[in-house]
Design an enzyme around this catalytic site. Structure first.
Site, short mmCIF file in Angstrom:
data_model
loop_
_atom_site.label_atom_id
_atom_site.label_comp_id
_atom_site.label_asym_id
_atom_site.label_seq_id
_atom_site.Cartn_x
_atom_site.Cartn_y
_atom_site.Cartn_z
N THR A 35 -9.13 1.23 0.13
CA THR A 35 -8.24 1.83 1.12
C THR A 35 -6.92 2.22 0.47
OG1 THR A 35 -7.31 -0.30 1.83
CG2 THR A 35 -9.28 0.49 2.99
N TYR A 53 8.46 -8.18 3.60
CA TYR A 53 7.43 -7.69 2.69
C TYR A 53 6.74 -8.88 2.00
CZ TYR A 53 5.25 -5.44 -1.35
OH TYR A 53 4.36 -5.03 -2.30
N SER A 111 1.43 -9.39 -3.86
CA SER A 111 2.67 -9.01 -4.55
C SER A 111 3.34 -10.27 -5.08
CB SER A 111 3.63 -8.30 -3.60
OG SER A 111 4.88 -8.08 -4.22
N THR A 115 -5.00 7.19 -2.80
CA THR A 115 -4.71 8.56 -3.19
C THR A 115 -3.80 8.68 -4.41
OG1 THR A 115 -2.89 8.67 -1.58
CG2 THR A 115 -5.05 9.46 -0.86
#
Length: 243
Positions: A12, A150, A137, A15
Site C-alpha cells: 500500500t 506520529y 518509525s 508510488t
C-alpha cells in the site's frame, strides 16, 4: 529462481520512495505485486517504472470501501496473498499545545486504521506461511519533540505486531515491523532542512539511508530467509535509535 518466485504481494502507498523500491525488488525476485496509491497519475508512473508483473489499484488506504475493492480484485485475479506490506502512512509535526482534531485524525486514520483494516481484509486470502510487514518509525522509540502523535501512531503498529504474532501463529503468518531512520526519499526530504540536518547528525553512520536499503530489509522479512523471525522491529536507521 528468485526468493519470491510465484508469490503474490500487496504494497500500500507504493508510488514513490521506499515502497516503490520494495515493489521493484519484489518483482525482480519473482513476485507478482499489487501496489496502491491515491493519485492515479503517480500510480501509473510507478507501474511503468516497475515494468512487469505489477498492477496498480487506485485508492485511499484509509477508505474501507477502497480496501474492499482492492482485495476483491486480487481475489478474482490471483485468489491468494503471500505478502502484505502495509506502508501507506503520513508524517506531520504537531507539538503538544498545537494538536488539532484534524491533525490527530489524519495521522491515526492513515497510520493505524488503514493498517488494521488492510490486514483484517487481507486475511481471508492469506496463504499459510505468509508475511505481514508494516512500516514503523524510529520516532516511536526516540520521543522527538513535535512528533508525539506520529510516534504514538507508529508505536501502535509495534503493539499490533506483538498481538497479531500470537493471533496468527496457527496460520504460520509472520508479522514484523521495519523502522526506517532518515531515508533519502520525498517523505524525509520534504521536512525542514534544519530538522533533516539535525537527524542526519545523530546517525552514527553519518548519512541518510537509501530506499534500496529498506527494500533489502523488506525482502528479507518477506522471504523464507526470515522463516523463524516474527514479532520483531527491524530498525534500518544507521544506528540512530540504537546507541
Amino acid at each position: 529462481m528468485g526468493s519470491l518466485e510465484n508469490k503474490v504481494a500487496v504494497i500500500t502507498g507504493a508510488t514513490s520512495g521506499m515502497a516503490l523500491a520494495i515493489a521493484k525488488l519484489f518483482v525482480s525476485e519473482g513476485a507478482y505485486v499489487y501496489i496502491t496509491g491515491r493519485n492515479q497519475e503517480k500510480l501509473d508512473e510507478a507501474v511503468k517504472a516497475i515494468g512487469n508483473n505489477v498492477r496498480g489499484i487506485q485508492g485511499d488506504a484509509a477508505n474501507l470501501k477502497d480496501l474492499d475493492r482492492l482485495f476483491d480484485i486480487i481475489e478474482s485475479e490471483q485468489g491468494k496473498i503471500d505478502i502484505l506490506y502495509a506502508n501507506a502512512g503520513v508524517g506531520d509535526f504537531g507539538p503538544l499545545g498545537m494538536i488539532t482534531e484534524e491533525h490527530f485524525d489524519k495521522l491515526f486514520n492513515l497510520n493505524v486504521k488503514a493498517v488494521v483494516f488492510a490486514v483484517q481484509k487481507a486475511l481471508p486470502l492469506f496463504n499459510n506461511g505468509g508475511s505481514i510487514i508494516m512500516t514503523g518509525s524510529i520516532a516511536a522509540m526516540k520521543g522527538f519533540a513535535g512528533l508525539g502523535l506520529y510516534g504514538a501512531s507508529k508505536a501502535a503498529l509495534r503493539s499490533l505486531a506483538r498481538t497479531w504474532t500470537n493471533e496468527l501463529k496457527e496460520q504460520n503468518i509472520r508479522v514484523n515491523v521495519i523502522n526506517p531512520g532518515p531515508i533519502d526519499s520525498d517523505f524525509f526530504n520534504s521536512g525542514p532542512k534544519e530538522a533533516q540536518d539535525f537527524l542526519i547528525s545523530l546517525v552514527p553512520m553519518g548519512r541518510k539511508g537509501q530506499p534500496q536499503e529498506i527494500a533489502s530489509a523488506a525482502l528479507f522479512l518477506a522471504s523464507d530467509a526470515s522463516s523463524f523471525i516474527t514479532g520483531i522491529e527491524l530498525s534500518v536507521d544507521g544506528g540512530l535509535a540504537q546507541v
